[in-house]
Design an enzyme around this catalytic site. Structure first.
Site, PDB file in Angstrom:
ATOM      1  CG  HIS A  53      -5.162  -3.096   0.571  1.00  0.00           C
ATOM      2  ND1 HIS A  53      -4.512  -2.735  -0.593  1.00  0.00           N
ATOM      3  CD2 HIS A  53      -4.681  -2.259   1.534  1.00  0.00           C
ATOM      4  CE1 HIS A  53      -3.701  -1.722  -0.349  1.00  0.00           C
ATOM      5  NE2 HIS A  53      -3.779  -1.429   0.929  1.00  0.00           N
ATOM      6  CB  SER A  92      -0.965  -0.047   1.187  1.00  0.00           C
ATOM      7  OG  SER A  92      -2.036   0.851   1.011  1.00  0.00           O
ATOM      8  CG  ASP A 146      -5.374  -4.389  -3.677  1.00  0.00           C
ATOM      9  OD1 ASP A 146      -5.666  -3.864  -2.593  1.00  0.00           O
ATOM     10  OD2 ASP A 146      -4.246  -4.274  -4.211  1.00  0.00           O
TER      11      ASP A 146
END
Length: 606
Positions: A330, A151, A301
């Protein structure tokens, strides 16, 4: 079925087998920590962890750049508690296999000084070059750096590479955006309202050392986690406390992100600062072509992170670039396939990154060059596939919206009009792709989808006479009339199995005023319809006059079973996640299909 890498024969050497042949050789040394001073005098807290704690040897370095606290101080006696919940996975995999690990508290976070003036601030990018310079000066460094992370940490890899530092040889951005605006906060031009609020709460908890707030986030909830760990020289913790006090001036996400209602909007006090300023695509031309890049994401995601991985793969001219797309949410915390064997993924994502770093940082002959550059998992087939390019399938199957709410292969002779008054309270629930990106646990993805989908206007095929496998972006072309000058249009793809079970496949959204398409630029390549989302290109809908809205659903690889039916559903709101559009004026939406105004669905297939 599991997501194991031996399902589908996609690899010559599956990542799990490679990892088995790369056992740990060293112990994880105790972390040492220092402050490193940036060009403007700001001091960043840095941890160094060496194999066996041996600083007399030279090691390739894996660099982790995080705003989520590199390491916590622990309560007395809490020896069994993990002090680095955000980064321990990298430590435990890479250090025992011969890599130095360097973990940095980003400016304005953890025990670092400074303030955050932006999400993924360009100032952080400037800091990363200084950090790279510092690493290569250390006696334990062999002069080679790679970076990875999930991320925010993943996009930081792009920023690091874009500094052009000669030591950076490979990056593996995991579950990371390419365009912060469209991949994360404003998919289809629609603001995800809860995301900004929950992210702000998380950063208040971490940046301000608010342990009462931190308890709401499972990753950081252990009461044994105290404040950010002071560096070694800060024996009484006074410097760390001073740094945290400075974080009180950090930006606030709900206020900040709403400055950018269009992709090209600038800060009112800085005409040169737009959403591009904190998006990796803006710095593509500064990433040296000899940097190896491995982009990883999953079909569940978030709001567009898979788009980020795909655009990164399609846009970069770097000869050595790779792409991995799994059945994950995610961060690959959950295998999101309805047919999973267990909740936790079995695929060793970091094992694949290890092989990549072994090839490009450690100089090992891993056989990676013999593998195809693209690997993706097909849901419902529950198998991995390999490909040379993206999209992997060259064809398309076109389905037309027809009378009696059907989807048919041939352009229908007669036209149809389906009207639907937007239910402003309708939503997609609390176990969706949008929860995890806000730090909210989700494990049973779309478990109530049949009940929610049943309330929507839908168009369905007859039972399929054979298997239908898709891979890529389904694209809808809707001739839509609206009773209001703006609307939110959500399109959902489902599989209706022979026994009547309804499975969520994917979805897409477009704000109607952003319907104008445009060619994609060189630093933002796509294989799906692209648009500027610029303020100058916004066009209100003429009342009651059908307009073409052509947009992609989020990418997916899925096999529809023989006897199943393909279903397309339309909605005008997702109150659980997105802002109401327009405010207080739920539009009457009418889908028109027939003749030159044929509404249709294109599925990417062989």
């Amino acid at each position: 079925m599991p997501d194991r890498d031996d399902l589908g024969m996609a690899w010559r050497v599956p990542p799990s087998r490679y990892l088995e042949g790369r056992p740990a050789e060293f112990k994880v040394g105790a972390p040492s920590s220092v402050y490193v001073t940036m060009a403007d005098g700001c001091r960043l807290a840095v941890d160094v962890i060496l194999p066996d704690g041996d600083s007399t040897r030279r090691w390739p370095t894996v660099l982790i750049l995080t705003p989520y606290v590199r390491r916590f101080e622990l309560a007395p006696g809490a020896t069994a508690v993990e002090s680095s919940p955000n980064t321990c996975r990298y430590r435990d995999l890479f250090v025992p296999r011969g890599y130095a690990l360097v973990v940095v508290d980003a400016r304005g976070t953890g025990a670092s000084f400074g303030t955050r003036d932006s999400f993924r601030s360009p100032r952080e990018r400037d800091d990363y070059r200084v950090i790279a310079d510092w690493i290569v000066r250390q006696p334990w460094s062999d002069g080679v750096i790679g970076a990875t992370g999930i991320s925010y940490l993943g996009a930081a890899c792009d920023f690091l590479a874009s500094t052009g530092h000669r030591a950076v040889k490979a990056i593996a951005p995991l579950f990371a955006v390419w365009d912060t605006w469209a991949d994360n906060y404003y998919p289809g031009g629609m603001l995800i309202k809860r995301l900004a609020l929950v992210y702000d709460e998380l950063m208040l908890a971490l940046d301000h050392d608010r342990r009462d707030l931190r308890a709401r986030f499972s990753y950081f909830a252990d009461p044994a986690l105290l404040g950010p760990m002071p560096v070694d020289e800060d024996r009484d913790g006074s410097l760390a406390r001073e740094a945290v006090k400075g974080h009180l001036a950090n930006f606030r996400m709900p206020d900040f992100i709403t400055e950018f209602k269009c992709r090209d909007d600038a800060l009112p006090y800085d005409a040169n600062f737009t959403s591009a300023s904190f998006s990796p695509y803006n710095y593509l031309d500064r990433i040296p072509k000899d940097v190896a890049v491995y982009a990883v994401s999953g079909w569940m995601d978030g709001a567009g992170y898979a788009n980020g991985a795909l655009s990164r793969f399609l846009s970069l001219p770097n000869p050595e670039r790779r792409l991995l797309l799994g059945p994950w949410d995610h961060g690959a915390r959950v295998n999101a396939s309805p047919w999973r064997a267990r909740q936790e993924p079995e695929f060793p994502v970091l094992g694949e990154v290890l092989r990549f770093f072994d090839q490009h940082l450690a100089g090992r002959d891993t056989g990676l060059a013999d593998e195809d550059p693209v690997h993706y998992f097909v849901m419902h087939a529950e198998q991995w596939r390999a490909a040379r390019n993206w999209p992997p399938l060259p064809g398309s199957r076109r389905l037309y919206i027809a009378p009696r709410r059907e989807l048919v292969d041939a352009l229908p002779v007669s036209s149809t009009r389906e009207a639907h008054r937007t239910d402003a309270a309708a939503g997609s629930g609390s176990q969706t792709r949008y929860e995890r990106i806000a730090g909210i646990d989700a494990t049973a993805y779309y478990n109530d989808w049949p009940e929610r989908e049943a309330k929507l206007p839908s168009f369905t095929t007859l039972p399929l006479g054979e298997l239908l496998e898709i891979a890529g972006h389904p694209v809808v072309s809707l001739w839509l009339a609206s009773s209001e000058p703006d609307a939110a249009v959500f399109a959902y793809l489902s599989e209706v199995e022979a026994d009547g079970a309804v499975r969520y496949v994917t979805e897409g959204v477009l704000r109607a005023v952003h319907r104008a398409e445009a060619p994609c630029p060189a630093n933002y390549r796509t294989s799906w319809p692209w648009r500027t989302f610029a303020r100058k290109d916004m066009k209100p809908m003429p009342l009651g006059v059908p307009q073409l809205l052509r947009f992609a659903l989020l990418p997916v690889a899925w096999r529809f079973a023989r006897g199943s039916r393909v279903r397309l559903s339309i909605a005008g709101a997702d109150a659980d996640h997105f802002v109401q559009t327009p405010h207080g004026r739920p539009p009457l939406l009418e889908v028109v299909s027939g003749g030159e105004q044929a509404s249709l669905l294109d599925l990417p297939t062989a």
